[in-house]
Design an enzyme around this catalytic site. Structure first.
Site, PDB file in Angstrom:
ATOM      1  N   ARG A  34      36.390  36.048  50.127  1.00 39.31           N
ATOM      2  CA  ARG A  34      36.990  37.367  50.020  1.00 39.31           C
ATOM      3  C   ARG A  34      38.461  37.405  50.407  1.00 39.31           C
ATOM      4  O   ARG A  34      39.267  37.977  49.694  1.00 39.31           O
ATOM      5  CB  ARG A  34      36.210  38.357  50.895  1.00 39.31           C
ATOM      6  CG  ARG A  34      36.638  39.799  50.717  1.00 39.31           C
ATOM      7  CD  ARG A  34      35.833  40.734  51.592  1.00 39.31           C
ATOM      8  NE  ARG A  34      34.400  40.630  51.373  1.00 39.31           N
ATOM      9  CZ  ARG A  34      33.495  41.281  52.088  1.00 39.31           C
ATOM     10  NH1 ARG A  34      33.877  42.067  53.078  1.00 39.31           N
ATOM     11  NH2 ARG A  34      32.211  41.152  51.828  1.00 39.31           N
ATOM     12  N   HIS A  80      31.091  38.862  39.718  1.00 41.28           N
ATOM     13  CA  HIS A  80      31.482  39.347  41.053  1.00 41.28           C
ATOM     14  C   HIS A  80      30.561  40.485  41.479  1.00 41.28           C
ATOM     15  O   HIS A  80      30.765  41.642  41.075  1.00 41.28           O
ATOM     16  CB  HIS A  80      32.941  39.817  41.017  1.00 41.28           C
ATOM     17  CG  HIS A  80      33.574  39.947  42.369  1.00 41.28           C
ATOM     18  ND1 HIS A  80      33.810  38.880  43.201  1.00 41.28           N
ATOM     19  CD2 HIS A  80      34.033  41.028  43.045  1.00 41.28           C
ATOM     20  CE1 HIS A  80      34.386  39.279  44.314  1.00 41.28           C
ATOM     21  NE2 HIS A  80      34.524  40.596  44.250  1.00 41.28           N
ATOM     22  N   TYR A 124      40.506  55.358  31.352  1.00 40.30           N
ATOM     23  CA  TYR A 124      41.701  55.788  30.635  1.00 40.30           C
ATOM     24  C   TYR A 124      42.714  54.668  30.433  1.00 40.30           C
ATOM     25  O   TYR A 124      43.644  54.831  29.639  1.00 40.30           O
ATOM     26  CB  TYR A 124      42.391  56.929  31.405  1.00 40.30           C
ATOM     27  CG  TYR A 124      41.535  58.162  31.580  1.00 40.30           C
ATOM     28  CD1 TYR A 124      40.999  58.821  30.488  1.00 40.30           C
ATOM     29  CD2 TYR A 124      41.265  58.652  32.848  1.00 40.30           C
ATOM     30  CE1 TYR A 124      40.213  59.948  30.658  1.00 40.30           C
ATOM     31  CE2 TYR A 124      40.482  59.781  33.029  1.00 40.30           C
ATOM     32  CZ  TYR A 124      39.955  60.419  31.922  1.00 40.30           C
ATOM     33  OH  TYR A 124      39.181  61.536  32.083  1.00 40.30           O
TER      34      TYR A 124
END
Length: 738
Positions: A34, A80, A124
């Site tokens: 991470r 993931h 979007y």
């Protein structure tokens, strides 16, 4: 049917052991999967998986855009196993040219701004890979890196990318793991490539030599790096340090001698809107007395206009006040803590990081060459089979038409391998023309030459490093020029200190600082206060009082040997109770205040501990405007600070609890900025009672300030520092020092 004996089984385990085992597993997961980037490709797992997923979606720089929601869906569905919000945030950051020096993702739509505005929702926005990301992926299908199963075992993902682009240093990295963190600033890729080429030519090159090619960070938002060259070299050598970044500014002249300052670049990772809010708040608090107004006239480029209160102010002085108080100047930490090729985290120097990337490129080249050689050998084997049968095509046609096992017959007749026979059988009829035979012979010749070249490359290390150097030069040429490759951050010398205090408007209001016995501090206007007229809480009384001015710095010295600096003008005023001093400074309830005084840079003080050790310290060396103060007098166990008096004179008078007194010259005491001090007077039992500095020609007004004793009265007690002294006269023990 066997009985399941594990069902309902309970195993006793110590809570500490269970917690440590599980916490270690969590810590390792955070570090490895991470927070820390890989030194080879400079990517964390989420970024690597995202780029690979986009490549699998064929989102190359020349292809069309796809919705970010589609990309995020593939990433979390295949590679993931985390939330979509965190993955989208990572994608957005890779597309922000003000956050990443060389963006890996090209975004279409609203991807946020330097003001701190959020990106539009993923439904979007659209995205595709950039040429930089394409360079990171170059050759990934040629067995040049290892793959491993994904979290559900249904797909394969790369362990690391081939990384033809030096991404770790070019784009930097930041992350916080468990017990460790990383912070690497971005750099200029042209300079990185120059340093890498120099390291290939001279593997024994030092960090200082590398910095001639790669002198420092290059932030996407520009700014000026004003750090000492030695500090930069030390930071890159050790892998730890920091860089001081200042905004770029210029003076614009107006009419009638007026002027204004225009800020065109701000430090990296500073949000413009928050910076303006910070300046406005400080102006409201009247902590920026030279600044009249700030305006944001930014469009696509940053343009912050700063107006001075008076045209007589020096622009450099105005900017110095802003640099000290606002984020127009910031620091970026360097902590090159990364995962190595063996997946072991460690802090590495600049040379180690560059060498690790070069070693990775060397390994990638070897594996790509070996993979290509195997492919060439397979193709040559097939072409040899084609050429063998072209001499007798009629027999090939007969075998195919008449033999039950055509493959075995071809192998027996023409001495072919299974691969060659299979390829002949799969040959199209149109390939039997004469022209096709000529093309096969040409291809065979080219592949034979390529085979020899690959053999030479794999056998000679020098040739491999020449090939790597050529690839790095291509990267340098592609990304090191043009607007993207041009250096944005100016490298400047450490700035000359400007005396801002001398330029600020001075308000010297006479004030008296009052500290009560229970630790409440306040100021009252004027000098010559009547102690009887001062009011305190019930059960409290006057402790210390000091006459000073509103622009003075007040030093508070405590029994733990620490000195705290307060600005008199910031202390609570009025006839009220004031504020507890321990809320202003970090002082425990076990410690007391010895004295407080306005700081004079030219004055010195005698500091002494309860055991009789002391030293001379300049008052300027005791200042530290932070809650934790500054440790000036170091103390041993069961020891406390006892004396802090002005060192004005040429002799020191010391008296112990054993009623013995000693006088010695002041020059026998060392001047220090911090330390344990030296022995003032030896004691068989007890410790120091008091000490004072005086001038021999003026005498000593001690212990009664109203009575001055001449030096003749003290000659019998004159000795050397660290002597035991003689029994003190009655006047010296009759009354404590006022």
């Amino acid at each position: 049917m066997p009985v399941d004996t594990t069902a309902g089984h309970i195993e006793d385990t110590k809570l500490a052991d269970a917690l440590s085992e599980r916490y270690l597993a969590y810590a390792m997961s955070t570090i490895m999967s991470r927070s820390l980037p890989d030194v080879r490709d400079g990517l964390k797992p989420v970024h690597r998986r995202m780029i690979y997923a986009m490549q699998q979606l064929k989102l190359d720089p020349s292809a069309g855009f796809k919705k970010c929601a589609r990309v995020v869906g593939d990433v979390i569905g295949k590679y993931h196993p985390h939330g979509d919000a965190s993955v989208y945030e990572a994608l957005v950051r890779l597309a922000q040219d003000f956050a990443v020096r060389y963006p890996l993702v090209e975004g279409q739509g609203n991807f946020g701004s330097i003001d701190g505005d959020n990106a539009a929702a993923m439904r979007y926005t659209e995205s595709r890979l950039t040429e930089v990301a394409k360079a990171l992926l170059e050759g990934i299908g040629e067995d040049c890196v290892d793959f491993r199963p994904t979290y559900d075992g249904e797909e394969q993902e790369p362990v690391v990318l081939p990384a033809a682009f030096p991404n770790l240093l070019a784009n930097g990295a930041a992350g916080i793991a468990v017990g460790m963190a990383t912070s690497i600033p971005p750099h200029n890729v042209g300079e990185i490539c120059a340093a890498a080429l120099a390291l290939i030519r001279k593997p024994a090159m030092t960090t200082v030599e590398l910095l001639k090619h790669m002198p420092g960070p290059d932030f996407p938002t520009g700014g000026s790096i004003v750090e000492d060259a030695d500090a930069i070299a030390r930071a890159y050598e050790t892998g730890r340090g920091s860089f001081r970044i200042r905004s770029k500014w210029e003076v614009e002249q107006g009419r009638f001698g007026t002027w204004q300052i225009v800020v065109t670049e701000i430090p990296y990772q500073v949000q413009k809107s928050r910076l303006i809010e910070q300046v406005a708040d400080l102006m409201e608090q009247k902590k920026l007395p030279l600044l009249a107004d700030i305006r944001d006239e930014s469009t696509t480029d940053i343009r912050l206009v700063l107006e001075p209160k008076s045209r007589g102010i020096e622009p450099a002085v105005l900017m110095e006040t802003l640099f000290r108080a606002t984020q127009l100047e910031s620091r970026f930490g360097l902590n090159m803590n990364v995962l190595g090729a063996d997946q072991v985290p460690g802090v590495r120097s600049l040379k180690d990081v560059l060498q690790a990337w070069l070693d990775h490129r060397h390994d990638v080249l070897q594996r790509r060459s070996a993979n290509r050689l195997a492919a060439v050998n397979r193709r040559l084997e097939i072409l040899d089979g084609f050429l063998a049968v072209y001499l007798n095509l009629d027999e090939v046609i007969r075998i195919v038409r008449e033999e039950d096992d055509a493959k075995a017959a071809l192998i027996a007749t023409f001495d072919l391998t299974e691969l060659q026979a299979e390829s002949v059988l799969n040959m199209r009829l149109r390939s039997l023309r004469r022209l096709e035979e000529m093309e096969i012979r040409d291809e065979h010749a080219k592949l034979s030459a390529e085979k020899q070249s690959l053999h030479d490359l794999l056998e000679h290390e020098g040739l491999r490093w020449k090939r790597i150097a050529a690839e790095i030069k291509d990267i340098q040429k592609t990304f090191g020029g043009g607007p993207l490759g041009k250096r944005r951050s100016l490298l400047a010398d450490a700035p000359v200190e400007i005396d801002v205090e001398a330029a600020l408007p001075v308000e010297r209001d006479p004030l008296t600082v009052i500290l009560s016995q229970k630790g409440w501090i306040r100021t009252v206007r004027g000098h010559g206060q009547d102690p009887e007229a001062l009011k305190f809480k019930e059960g409290d009384a006057l402790g210390l009082s000091v006459e000073c001015y509103s622009n003075d710095r007040l030093c508070v010295f405590a029994t733990d040997g620490r000195a705290f600096t307060l600005r008199v003008g910031d202390l609570p005023r009025g006839r009220g109770d004031g504020q507890p001093l321990r809320l202003i400074i970090d002082l425990s309830n076990d410690e007391d205040i010895i004295t407080m005084f306005p700081v004079e840079d030219t004055r010195k003080r005698l500091l002494a501990s309860s055991t009789g050790r002391g030293m001379i310290v300049a008052e300027s060396a005791m200042t530290a405007e932070k809650r934790t103060g500054k440790q000036v007098l170091n103390l041993k166990d069961r020891e406390s600070a006892q004396v802090c008096v002005p060192a004005i004179g040429d002799h020191v008078l010391v008296i112990g609890q054993n009623r013995r007194m000693l006088v010695f010259p002041l020059d026998q005491l060392p001047e220090m900025t911090r330390g344990l001090g030296v022995i003032l007077q030896k004691y068989k039992d007890g410790g120091l009672r008091d000490a004072v500095v005086f001038a021999a020609d003026a005498g000593v007004a001690w212990p009664d300030p109203a009575r001055t004793r001449s030096f003749a009265d003290l000659k019998d007690y004159l000795g050397k520092r660290s002597d035991m002294g003689r029994t003190a006269p009655a006047w010296a023990t009759r009354k404590p020092r006022a």
